[in-house]
Design an enzyme around this catalytic site. Structure first.
Site, mmCIF file in Angstrom:
data_model
loop_
_atom_site.group_PDB
_atom_site.id
_atom_site.type_symbol
_atom_site.label_atom_id
_atom_site.label_comp_id
_atom_site.label_asym_id
_atom_site.label_seq_id
_atom_site.Cartn_x
_atom_site.Cartn_y
_atom_site.Cartn_z
ATOM 1 N N GLU A 266 -4.053 -17.758 -28.875
ATOM 2 C CA GLU A 266 -3.783 -16.388 -29.325
ATOM 3 C C GLU A 266 -4.921 -15.445 -28.924
ATOM 4 O O GLU A 266 -4.682 -14.272 -28.642
ATOM 5 C CB GLU A 266 -3.544 -16.357 -30.840
ATOM 6 C CG GLU A 266 -2.352 -17.210 -31.326
ATOM 7 C CD GLU A 266 -1.019 -16.881 -30.641
ATOM 8 O OE1 GLU A 266 -0.849 -15.752 -30.149
ATOM 9 O OE2 GLU A 266 -0.144 -17.780 -30.590
ATOM 10 N N GLU A 295 1.435 -14.955 -21.030
ATOM 11 C CA GLU A 295 1.251 -16.367 -21.347
ATOM 12 C C GLU A 295 0.179 -16.989 -20.441
ATOM 13 O O GLU A 295 -0.518 -17.923 -20.851
ATOM 14 C CB GLU A 295 2.591 -17.110 -21.219
ATOM 15 C CG GLU A 295 2.612 -18.497 -21.817
ATOM 16 C CD GLU A 295 2.493 -18.539 -23.345
ATOM 17 O OE1 GLU A 295 2.448 -17.480 -23.993
ATOM 18 O OE2 GLU A 295 2.440 -19.659 -23.884
#
Ligand code: ZN
Length: 500
Positions: A266, A295
């Site tokens: 994250e 991502e």
């Protein structure tokens, strides 16, 4: 004149961005601190703000402004042209869907998501099946409304990954399948040999100490806590509230790896959001390029950095200071635990090596479903058959099989490939950064990752949507998207486990 129109567009885009940030804040709070008793009120507030956003997007004055600017594209400077090109593209998709279709889509999705929760808990695929049939039928209609002349899957994929064609995806995924399935077989053979001792990072780790360690590591790799927070949520996620980046993680007191790797992941997303061009906020140039590129940033910090020997050289002493249980842990044992891998049933718990095989299963199935070559009734059997072919294992229940992910129940068709594109791009960027900066392992071991972050900032973060993902990867790494760096990286990991 054209400049005035463009200035007007920026004002409107920023008003839209502020309203979208308010929606993000409501959603972030819903997942973190909101008391359970006000769920209905919150759902209503979210619906109201989402409605205002839709009104802005379809406001005739806004739509006319976009069309007028798009007709004058050659008169605009390159930066303004990017903003107009991307705004026009997004707006054309919104306009292609009539209000009835949009309403039906959100009603069916909301109902399917609720049914999915119970169906998964009770291992009852038949309960979800009629909803999935409606969702796939609706998404075919959505794709046809946006562009009836193109492959429906490609049209849906573009929602998340603009500029990536099905032809490119087919080529990449065929290359990946060819390399990964044999790696999975080597892993299974390794599991049959004397077991790997990956238990070095299991034990008893109080949450408060984990929290402090994770904050320290996130700050050390560049996360700016004056413009962001780390909190806790059942399913870790990150959200950007107009430059204020909220990360979440979840703690497992018996295994250090869960929160550590989810925090690194994250934080990678957060570094991207914090690295966007602040001067271009609210416009496409100040917005993340695609889900695949997003991502790639999380995966690079989680996998290429977080599972490297250099990272553990740096990190293990910090962890040993915080957790007496790790006093006798060797560097080799910690690196082994960070890289433990075996074919498993659940995607979100999968290791770095087998993860993309889970995505390939979903990619194959959602494409054949959308094309009408597979029926929803046959989906559970097709799931088991594809798992056996790609991972060599099959689930005993649908709960551990086709019911495990919420994506299809949410109508997110064409979303799964972005996870694997992220892994593919991360490996390419890592190799290109190492070629430019020299071996990165020693820098990571010294806690000096600023040069790596600087490389990512300049070539990825600061550019926003200036290029679409395939061109951005080409410009940053000197190569079009290719699986070779990822396959080489994973082959190295399998070889490491074979000799461990
Ligand atoms: Zn992610």
């Amino acid at each position: 004149m054209t400049t005035d129109l463009y200035d007007d567009l920026v004002v409107r885009l920023r008003r839209h961005a502020d309203l979208a940030a308010a929606l993000q804040l409501l959603e972030w709070d819903q997942e973190t601190f909101m008391p359970a008793g006000v769920a209905n009120e919150r759902a209503r507030q979210i619906g109201t703000v989402a409605g205002l956003l839709h009104e802005q997007e379809t406001d005739p004055a806004f739509v006319n402004l976009i069309d007028e600017l798009a007709a004058r594209l050659p008169e605009l400077d390159p930066a303004a042209a990017v903003d107009v090109r991307e705004t026009k593209w997004r707006s054309a998709r919104t306009r292609a869907l009539d209000t009835d279709l949009v309403r039906e889509r959100s009603t069916v999705r909301a109902a399917a998501r609720n049914v999915w929760i119970g169906a998964r808990a009770d291992d009852d695929f038949a309960r979800l099946a009629p909803y999935l049939e409606r969702i796939f039928a609706l998404e075919r209609r959505v794709a046809a409304a946006i562009d009836p002349h193109r492959d429906a899957y490609e049209v849906l994929l573009e929602e998340y990954e603009p500029g990536t064609s099905v032809a490119v995806l087919d080529r990449l995924f065929a290359e990946l399948r060819g390399g990964l399935v044999p790696l999975g077989e080597r892993l299974r053979a390794r599991m049959a040999a004397p077991p790997l001792d990956g238990g070095a990072l299991r034990g008893d780790f109080p949450i408060e100490a984990q929290r402090a360690c994770n904050r320290r590591i996130a700050a050390e790799i560049g996360f700016d806590f004056t413009r962001g927070r780390i909190d806790e949520a059942a399913h870790p996620f990150s959200i950007s509230i107009g430059g204020d980046v909220r990360l979440t993680t979840r703690y497992d007191t018996s295994d250090l790896r869960y929160a550590l790797f989810s925090t690194l992941h994250e934080t990678g997303h957060g570094l991207y959001e914090q690295g966007l061009d602040a001067a271009a906020w609210g416009t496409p140039r100040g917005t993340a390029c695609s889900l695949g590129i997003h991502e790639s940033q999380s995966r690079l910090w989680e996998n290429q950095v977080g599972r490297s020997e250099g990272f553990w050289r740096r990190c293990l002493p910090l962890l040993q200071e915080a957790f007496p249980a790790l006093a006798g842990t060797t560097l080799a044992a910690a690196v082994l635990a960070a890289n433990e891998a075996r074919p498993s049933l659940i995607r979100t718990e999968a290791d770095e090596i087998t993860y993309n095989l889970h995505i390939l299963v979903r990619f194959d199935l959602e494409r054949t479903l959308l094309a009408g070559d597979l029926t929803v009734a046959d989906l559970p059997a097709a799931w088991r058959e594809t798992m056996a072919r790609y991972l060599g294992i099959t689930p005993d229940s649908d709960r551990e099989g086709v019911l495990q992910d919420v994506h299809w129940a949410c109508g997110a068709i064409g979303y799964f490939p972005t996870y694997t594109l992220g892994n593919v791009y991360a490996a390419q960027m890592w190799d290109a950064a190492a070629a430019a900066l020299g071996p990165l392992d020693a820098c990571i071991a010294a806690g000096e990752t600023a040069a790596l972050l600087g490389w990512l900032r300049a070539r990825i973060h600061q550019l926003g949507q200036t290029h679409r993902a395939p061109e951005l990867v080409q410009a940053a790494t000197g190569q079009p998207p290719t699986c070779r760096p990822l396959l080489a990286h994973l082959e190295g990991k399998v070889a490491f486990l074979e000799t461990a």
